[in-house]
Write a protein that holds these residues in place. Structure first.
Motif, PDB file in Angstrom:
ATOM      1  N   GLY A  29       0.763  -1.235   0.000  1.00  0.00           N
ATOM      2  CA  GLY A  29       0.000   0.000   0.000  1.00  0.00           C
ATOM      3  C   GLY A  29       0.795   1.287   0.000  1.00  0.00           C
ATOM      4  O   GLY A  29       0.238   2.357   0.251  1.00  0.00           O
ATOM      5  N   LEU A  30       2.091   1.225  -0.283  1.00  0.00           N
ATOM      6  CA  LEU A  30       2.870   2.458  -0.327  1.00  0.00           C
ATOM      7  C   LEU A  30       2.464   3.298  -1.534  1.00  0.00           C
ATOM      8  O   LEU A  30       2.173   2.762  -2.604  1.00  0.00           O
ATOM      9  CB  LEU A  30       4.372   2.152  -0.414  1.00  0.00           C
ATOM     10  N   CYS A  31       2.468   4.611  -1.355  1.00  0.00           N
ATOM     11  CA  CYS A  31       2.144   5.496  -2.485  1.00  0.00           C
ATOM     12  C   CYS A  31       3.398   5.875  -3.262  1.00  0.00           C
ATOM     13  O   CYS A  31       3.309   6.302  -4.415  1.00  0.00           O
ATOM     14  CB  CYS A  31       1.424   6.744  -1.997  1.00  0.00           C
ATOM     15  N   THR A  32       4.553   5.733  -2.633  1.00  0.00           N
ATOM     16  CA  THR A  32       5.811   5.948  -3.331  1.00  0.00           C
ATOM     17  C   THR A  32       6.901   5.178  -2.601  1.00  0.00           C
ATOM     18  O   THR A  32       6.740   4.801  -1.442  1.00  0.00           O
ATOM     19  CB  THR A  32       6.185   7.442  -3.421  1.00  0.00           C
ATOM     20  N   ALA A  33       8.013   4.935  -3.291  1.00  0.00           N
ATOM     21  CA  ALA A  33       9.107   4.153  -2.718  1.00  0.00           C
ATOM     22  C   ALA A  33      10.424   4.635  -3.310  1.00  0.00           C
ATOM     23  O   ALA A  33      10.459   5.273  -4.363  1.00  0.00           O
ATOM     24  CB  ALA A  33       8.912   2.663  -3.009  1.00  0.00           C
ATOM     25  N   GLY A  34      11.527   4.326  -2.621  1.00  0.00           N
ATOM     26  CA  GLY A  34      12.844   4.720  -3.113  1.00  0.00           C
ATOM     27  C   GLY A  34      13.871   3.630  -2.912  1.00  0.00           C
ATOM     28  O   GLY A  34      13.929   3.019  -1.843  1.00  0.00           O
TER      29      GLY A  34
END
Length: 321
Positions: A29-34
């Motif tokens: 459910g992450l909206c963004t990642a790095g």
């Protein structure tokens, strides 16, 4: 709206390929990642392509160790459990056309780390009565052939695999570790008795890391660029150089760090140093810290005008993204 801008992949140490990391981030459910790998940004293109396929906005970067020589923190413990005078930093939000620039910059430092790793493998063999070979047993566990980083976790993973080959899992492993001088808690014994766990060696390496890395560790010297050089590089490529706050450790979330004091006693000095040297951002991992630690840290970030980047360093399959 959860984010994680500190995800390790197989290009440093993690059970997740860059593609698998993007998939796991989306499924949780992450909206963004790095992506952040030690000494390497070589997994970034795969990470970007995977994210593009599912229309997920992501950032790319890497993690490195930086010499604090010539700063007010020279010779002092900061966020590094193994060595004083060397701090962990992340390079965040790297422009996509600068991947090759960072890869080339870090190649000499990777080579220096390989040389030190070989010496530490010799120490592991002597200490644990095994016969590990760096080229045969360690490098195949990494993405070194594609400029991936090779860390102490890789060395401990190779040791874990070898110990399982020697004695097996469960009670024989507990007996073996006890014979090597390890004092296991009941929680750790329960984990080692779970012989059906598919990532058994990952659990084992975490235990080995806390005990044996201090015994076999050799200080990193030529493989750590100076802070001033890193500030200059990040300004040139238009990326954020971030100090990675650790804080005094109590009960380690990842299970591979002993209770230890780090930079909390002189955190104001750390921020003064960052300001003096031109570092403009701080990254932190919320589950590692107490609410009081985070409140103080974020207050200092506000006071010093530091950009804040949050993430969790994913090293084992037991962690949530």
């Amino acid at each position: 709206q959860y984010i994680n801008n500190h995800i390790h992949t197989t290009y440093s140490f993690s059970p997740y390929s860059p593609t698998a990391a993007v998939y796991a981030a989306r499924m949780e459910g992450l909206c963004t990642a790095g992506i952040i790998d030690h000494d390497s940004i070589s997994g970034a293109r795969e990470f970007l392509e995977a994210a593009k396929m599912i229309d997920m906005p992501v950032t790319i970067g890497m993690e490195c160790r930086v010499s604090m020589d010539g700063t007010r923190l020279e010779g002092r413990r900061t966020n590094n459990p193994d060595q004083v005078g060397v701090s962990y930093m992340t390079i965040q939000s790297v422009p996509h056309d600068k991947i090759n620039t960072l890869t080339e910059f870090f190649k000499p430092y990777q080579a220096a780390r390989h040389a030190r790793n070989r010496k530490m493998i010799a120490r592991i063999n002597e200490l644990c009565g095994v016969s590990l070979d760096y080229d045969r047993d360690v490098l195949p566990l990494s993405e070194a052939a594609d400029n991936g980083g090779v860390t102490e976790r890789h060395l401990m993973y190779a040791l874990a695999i070898e110990l399982v080959k020697q004695v097996g899992k469960g009670q024989p492993m507990i007996d073996k570790l006890t014979s090597l001088g390890m004092n296991l808690s009941e929680k750790q014994k329960t984990m080692l008795l779970d012989t059906e766990y598919p990532f058994y060696e990952y659990d084992l390496l975490g235990l080995l890391k806390g005990t044996f890395v201090p015994k076999i560790f050799i200080d990193a010297t030529t493989e750590c660029p100076n802070l001033k050089d890193m500030v200059k590089l990040c300004n040139e490529i238009d990326a954020f150089l971030c100090y990675a706050y650790l804080g005094d450790v109590g009960d380690s979330v990842t299970g591979d760090k002993k209770a230890q004091k780090f930079e909390d006693d002189y955190l104001d000095d750390v921020f003064e140093c960052l300001k003096e040297e031109g570092v403009k951002a701080v990254t932190y991992m919320p589950t590692r810290n107490t609410p009081a630690q985070l409140e103080r840290l974020r207050g200092l970030c506000d006071s010093y005008g530091m950009f804040q980047i949050s993430g969790e360093d994913i090293n084992t399959p037991r962690q949530s993204f």
